[in-house]
Design a protein around this motif. Structure first.
Motif, PDB file in Angstrom:
ATOM      1  N   HIS A   1      -0.079  -0.091  -0.907  1.00  0.00           N
ATOM      2  CA  HIS A   1      -1.164  -0.037  -1.304  1.00  0.00           C
ATOM      3  C   HIS A   1      -1.694   1.320   0.353  1.00  0.00           C
ATOM      4  CE1 HIS A   1      -0.508  -2.938   1.725  1.00  0.00           C
ATOM      5  NE2 HIS A   1      -1.595  -3.006   1.794  1.00  0.00           N
ATOM      6  N   ILE A   2      -0.878   1.808   0.981  1.00  0.00           N
ATOM      7  CA  ILE A   2      -1.024   2.772   1.847  1.00  0.00           C
ATOM      8  C   ILE A   2      -0.463   3.741   1.951  1.00  0.00           C
ATOM      9  CG2 ILE A   2      -1.233   2.681   4.640  1.00  0.00           C
ATOM     10  CD1 ILE A   2      -2.993   0.066   3.774  1.00  0.00           C
ATOM     11  N   GLY A   3      -1.714   5.225   1.830  1.00  0.00           N
ATOM     12  CA  GLY A   3      -0.732   6.298   1.251  1.00  0.00           C
ATOM     13  C   GLY A   3      -0.593   6.502   0.427  1.00  0.00           C
ATOM     14  N   SER A   4      -0.375   7.845   0.554  1.00  0.00           N
ATOM     15  CA  SER A   4      -0.951   8.315  -1.113  1.00  0.00           C
ATOM     16  C   SER A   4       0.752   8.601  -1.288  1.00  0.00           C
ATOM     17  CB  SER A   4      -0.912  10.416  -0.516  1.00  0.00           C
ATOM     18  OG  SER A   4      -0.490  10.673  -1.647  1.00  0.00           O
ATOM     19  N   HIS A   5       0.209   7.846  -3.215  1.00  0.00           N
ATOM     20  CA  HIS A   5       1.235   7.353  -4.301  1.00  0.00           C
ATOM     21  C   HIS A   5       1.407   8.167  -5.579  1.00  0.00           C
ATOM     22  CE1 HIS A   5       2.806   4.587  -0.492  1.00  0.00           C
ATOM     23  NE2 HIS A   5       1.593   4.352  -0.961  1.00  0.00           N
ATOM     24  N   PRO A   6       2.131   8.821  -5.791  1.00  0.00           N
ATOM     25  CA  PRO A   6       2.143   9.362  -7.109  1.00  0.00           C
ATOM     26  C   PRO A   6       1.712   8.048  -8.269  1.00  0.00           C
ATOM     27  CG  PRO A   6       4.258   8.948  -6.792  1.00  0.00           C
ATOM     28  CD  PRO A   6       3.858   9.110  -5.910  1.00  0.00           C
ATOM     29  N   GLN A   7       0.490   8.537  -9.714  1.00  0.00           N
ATOM     30  CA  GLN A   7       0.647   8.081 -10.140  1.00  0.00           C
ATOM     31  C   GLN A   7       0.922   7.966 -11.459  1.00  0.00           C
ATOM     32  OE1 GLN A   7      -4.801   7.903  -9.224  1.00  0.00           O
ATOM     33  NE2 GLN A   7      -3.653   8.484 -11.372  1.00  0.00           N
ATOM     34  N   ALA A   8       1.175   7.869 -12.588  1.00  0.00           N
ATOM     35  CA  ALA A   8       1.858   7.958 -13.867  1.00  0.00           C
ATOM     36  C   ALA A   8       2.014   9.092 -14.387  1.00  0.00           C
ATOM     37  CB  ALA A   8       1.290   7.247 -15.451  1.00  0.00           C
ATOM     38  N   ASP A   9       0.430   9.612 -13.869  1.00  0.00           N
ATOM     39  CA  ASP A   9       0.028  11.255 -14.204  1.00  0.00           C
ATOM     40  C   ASP A   9       0.493  12.588 -13.022  1.00  0.00           C
ATOM     41  OD1 ASP A   9      -0.738  13.179 -14.860  1.00  0.00           O
ATOM     42  OD2 ASP A   9      -2.876  13.516 -15.851  1.00  0.00           O
ATOM     43  N   PRO A  10       2.202  12.585 -13.342  1.00  0.00           N
ATOM     44  CA  PRO A  10       2.448  13.282 -11.815  1.00  0.00           C
ATOM     45  C   PRO A  10       1.085  14.584 -10.880  1.00  0.00           C
ATOM     46  CG  PRO A  10       3.233  13.966 -13.691  1.00  0.00           C
ATOM     47  CD  PRO A  10       2.235  13.248 -14.321  1.00  0.00           C
ATOM     48  N   ALA A  11       0.705  14.767 -11.911  1.00  0.00           N
ATOM     49  CA  ALA A  11      -0.596  15.776 -11.454  1.00  0.00           C
ATOM     50  C   ALA A  11      -1.252  14.704 -10.457  1.00  0.00           C
ATOM     51  CB  ALA A  11      -1.545  16.695 -12.454  1.00  0.00           C
ATOM     52  N   PHE A  12      -1.657  13.650 -10.253  1.00  0.00           N
ATOM     53  CA  PHE A  12      -2.274  12.955  -9.776  1.00  0.00           C
ATOM     54  C   PHE A  12      -1.732  11.487  -8.861  1.00  0.00           C
ATOM     55  CE2 PHE A  12      -4.635  14.599 -13.562  1.00  0.00           C
ATOM     56  CZ  PHE A  12      -6.301  14.715 -12.439  1.00  0.00           C
ATOM     57  N   VAL A  13      -2.558  11.480  -7.825  1.00  0.00           N
ATOM     58  CA  VAL A  13      -1.666  10.453  -6.453  1.00  0.00           C
ATOM     59  C   VAL A  13      -3.051   9.076  -6.115  1.00  0.00           C
ATOM     60  CG1 VAL A  13      -0.315  11.553  -5.711  1.00  0.00           C
ATOM     61  CG2 VAL A  13      -2.451  11.665  -4.648  1.00  0.00           C
ATOM     62  N   TYR A  14      -2.341   8.410  -5.756  1.00  0.00           N
ATOM     63  CA  TYR A  14      -4.134   7.213  -5.386  1.00  0.00           C
ATOM     64  C   TYR A  14      -3.897   7.233  -3.859  1.00  0.00           C
ATOM     65  CZ  TYR A  14      -0.536   3.757  -5.367  1.00  0.00           C
ATOM     66  OH  TYR A  14       0.569   3.150  -4.938  1.00  0.00           O
ATOM     67  N   VAL A  15      -4.836   7.173  -2.482  1.00  0.00           N
ATOM     68  CA  VAL A  15      -4.919   7.576  -1.608  1.00  0.00           C
ATOM     69  C   VAL A  15      -4.752   5.951  -1.156  1.00  0.00           C
ATOM     70  CG1 VAL A  15      -4.851   8.139   0.592  1.00  0.00           C
ATOM     71  CG2 VAL A  15      -4.706   9.639  -1.259  1.00  0.00           C
ATOM     72  N   GLY A  16      -4.971   5.248   0.027  1.00  0.00           N
ATOM     73  CA  GLY A  16      -4.504   4.047  -0.276  1.00  0.00           C
ATOM     74  C   GLY A  16      -5.298   3.801   1.363  1.00  0.00           C
ATOM     75  N   ALA A  17      -5.855   3.183   1.727  1.00  0.00           N
ATOM     76  CA  ALA A  17      -6.258   3.034   3.026  1.00  0.00           C
ATOM     77  C   ALA A  17      -7.109   1.990   3.400  1.00  0.00           C
ATOM     78  CB  ALA A  17      -7.271   4.698   3.668  1.00  0.00           C
ATOM     79  N   ALA A  18      -6.858   1.351   4.722  1.00  0.00           N
ATOM     80  CA  ALA A  18      -6.969   0.078   5.187  1.00  0.00           C
ATOM     81  C   ALA A  18      -8.134  -0.163   6.712  1.00  0.00           C
ATOM     82  CB  ALA A  18      -5.817  -0.879   5.929  1.00  0.00           C
ATOM     83  N   PRO A  19      -9.245  -0.486   6.035  1.00  0.00           N
ATOM     84  CA  PRO A  19     -10.314  -0.411   7.155  1.00  0.00           C
ATOM     85  C   PRO A  19      -9.398  -1.715   8.458  1.00  0.00           C
ATOM     86  CG  PRO A  19     -10.939  -1.626   5.302  1.00  0.00           C
ATOM     87  CD  PRO A  19      -9.777  -1.372   4.890  1.00  0.00           C
ATOM     88  N   PRO A  20     -10.264  -1.211   9.657  1.00  0.00           N
ATOM     89  CA  PRO A  20      -9.439  -2.831  10.532  1.00  0.00           C
ATOM     90  C   PRO A  20      -9.629  -3.408  10.405  1.00  0.00           C
ATOM     91  CG  PRO A  20     -10.473  -1.085  11.583  1.00  0.00           C
ATOM     92  CD  PRO A  20     -10.600  -0.732  10.442  1.00  0.00           C
ATOM     93  N   LEU A  21      -9.177  -4.572   9.827  1.00  0.00           N
ATOM     94  CA  LEU A  21      -8.600  -5.986   9.435  1.00  0.00           C
ATOM     95  C   LEU A  21      -9.917  -6.130   8.762  1.00  0.00           C
ATOM     96  CD1 LEU A  21      -8.969  -7.699  12.970  1.00  0.00           C
ATOM     97  CD2 LEU A  21      -7.059  -7.816  11.977  1.00  0.00           C
TER      98      LEU A  21
END
Length: 440
Positions: free
Chosen positions: A254-274
């Motif tokens: 859930h944090i950082g960049s990770h590939p999606q089912a479609d390899p042309a796309f990623v999702y990017v996860g970010a955490a707000p402080p607490l």
């Protein structure tokens, strides 16, 4: 459409909703239940504006993948109307409380998913809001729908959970009562029977439960699972599950960049402080979703957010700009592993300033090079964490905590390891133990 949904009478409840703002030490709380944890960029901007105009500017991501605004003043109606105008409200007022359906944040895009759960989720949510008898369910009664994604919170207990799996070449939905998808399933149904199963379970619960039995676990004290399965089998075709049990993915997804089912796309996860977002932070993330994604954000049960459908070539810039907003995109940073409740500044039951103490703990752990999953709870109610964290610091007085380690053989927070620790002492002890399997 700027109008309240029909049937606006609300039953008494201590749980906040979009239409029910409940008081706290720091002002009113409005909880916005998001369908599948998803919110459009325009809706996110409206939430940021409402927090600025009608409240103290504090927005929280919750452990059920929802949002809440804290510190609300007297302009309750104006805040509610501003959110309803963006389509964030329920179809009916009484349906707001029961919109408790949690999906994986990776629904429909996860590389490992067996089923895109979003169409079934839409069907279930529509029924929860439109079927009047379901409005008698507790505001805490909750359902989880798991499509087999790698990015899935599998430790939060739900009154009913459904999890996709394959049996004899057929995709089916395993299910269980009052537990988690990692539990041994009570049974399974065909994929096309998922909606009917949810309806059958909820109707059966309402038929059997006494008024004081508000959760499935209460009903199971009186009825065996086998008895409930026999009754369910009269309404929907239930089969046993043989040699299958859900296994969680080991990586932090859930944090950082990770590939999606479609390899042309990623999702990017970010955490707000607490889990806390300033309006500018939410507005900035919404702008990035509009510019680089599909104009939507997804919130997660880890109190973080995702930008889905980002082109691989844009991931680095998106991460840099999210970090510029104050969001954390590195899983190794201590803040991404810390959970803290509102604490004594916002809650009368809080015995310590858990948010402030957590920030201090994160700074100490970062200096020591340690990153652990730690939950700081201001009282035994554990409002910030629906699951048992590997490490829990339970406040006993301002600035002092008891330290617990998760132990499956022990109820609650687990095994008591040390008492009456300052944050500095806790950081030193946790640093010494940081190479142990506590954070597994």
């Amino acid at each position: 459409m700027n109008q309240r949904p029909p049937s606006c009478s609300l039953r008494p409840s201590a749980c906040p909703g979009l239409l029910r703002i409940v008081p706290a030490l720091d002002g009113g709380i409005c909880r916005i239940k998001l369908a599948g944890g998803s919110i459009s960029s325009a809706q996110a901007v409206a939430v940021a504006a409402a927090a600025e105009q009608f409240a103290g500017g504090v927005i929280e991501a919750t452990n059920r993948a929802n949002l809440q605004i804290r510190g609300i003043g007297s302009a309750h109606a104006a805040l509610i109307d501003s959110l309803l105008a963006t389509g964030l409200g329920p179809r009916t007022a009484a349906g707001d409380d029961v919109r408790n359906l949690m999906l994986s944040p990776g629904a429909g895009i996860d590389r490992h998913m067996l089923v895109d759960t979003r169409p079934l989720a839409q069907q279930i949510l529509a029924t929860l809001q439109s079927h009047e008898p379901f409005h008698d369910l507790s505001a805490k009664f909750a359902v989880q729908l798991d499509g087999g994604e790698a990015l899935a919170m599998l430790e939060h207990p739900h009154d009913l959970w459904l999890s996709a799996f394959v049996q004899n070449g057929e995709r089916r939905l395993a299910f269980g009562l009052a537990g988690c998808p990692t539990d041994r399933p009570a049974g399974s149904v065909a994929l096309d029977d998922g909606h009917d199963l949810v309806v059958a379970v909820l109707e059966l619960f309402l038929d059997l439960a006494r008024p004081e039995q508000t959760r499935m676990r209460h009903l199971l004290v009186e009825y065996r699972v086998e008895d409930l399965l026999a009754r369910l089998a009269r309404r929907v075709a239930v089969q046993a599950v043989v040699d299958w049990q859900r296994v969680p993915h080991a990586d932090v997804l859930h944090i950082g960049s990770h590939p999606q089912a479609d390899p042309a796309f990623v999702y990017v996860g970010a955490a707000p402080p607490l889990g806390r977002l300033a309006p500018a932070m939410l507005r900035g993330a919404a702008q990035l979703a509009q510019e680089f994604g599909d104009a939507s954000l997804r919130f997660t049960p880890w109190q973080s957010l995702l930008l889905p459908n980002v082109r691989l070539a844009d991931a680095v810039e998106v991460i840099q700009r999210l970090q510029g907003l104050g969001l954390q995109c590195q899983a190794s940073h201590p803040l991404t592993g810390l959970i803290a409740c509102t604490g004594s500044h916002g809650c009368a039951k809080g015995l310590a300033d858990t948010k402030g103490d957590a920030l201090q703990l994160a700074a100490l752990l970062q200096r020591q090079g340690a990153a652990l999953s730690v939950h700081l709870s201001g009282c035994p109610r554990s409002c910030a964490a629906a699951h048992t964290a590997p490490v829990t610091l339970l406040a006993i007085a301002p600035g002092y905590y008891d330290l617990y380690f998760r132990d499956p053989a022990q109820p609650g927070f687990g095994t008591l390891h040390a008492r009456n620790l300052t944050i500095e002492a806790a950081a030193t002890l946790l640093d010494a133990l940081s190479r142990s399997p506590l954070d597994a």
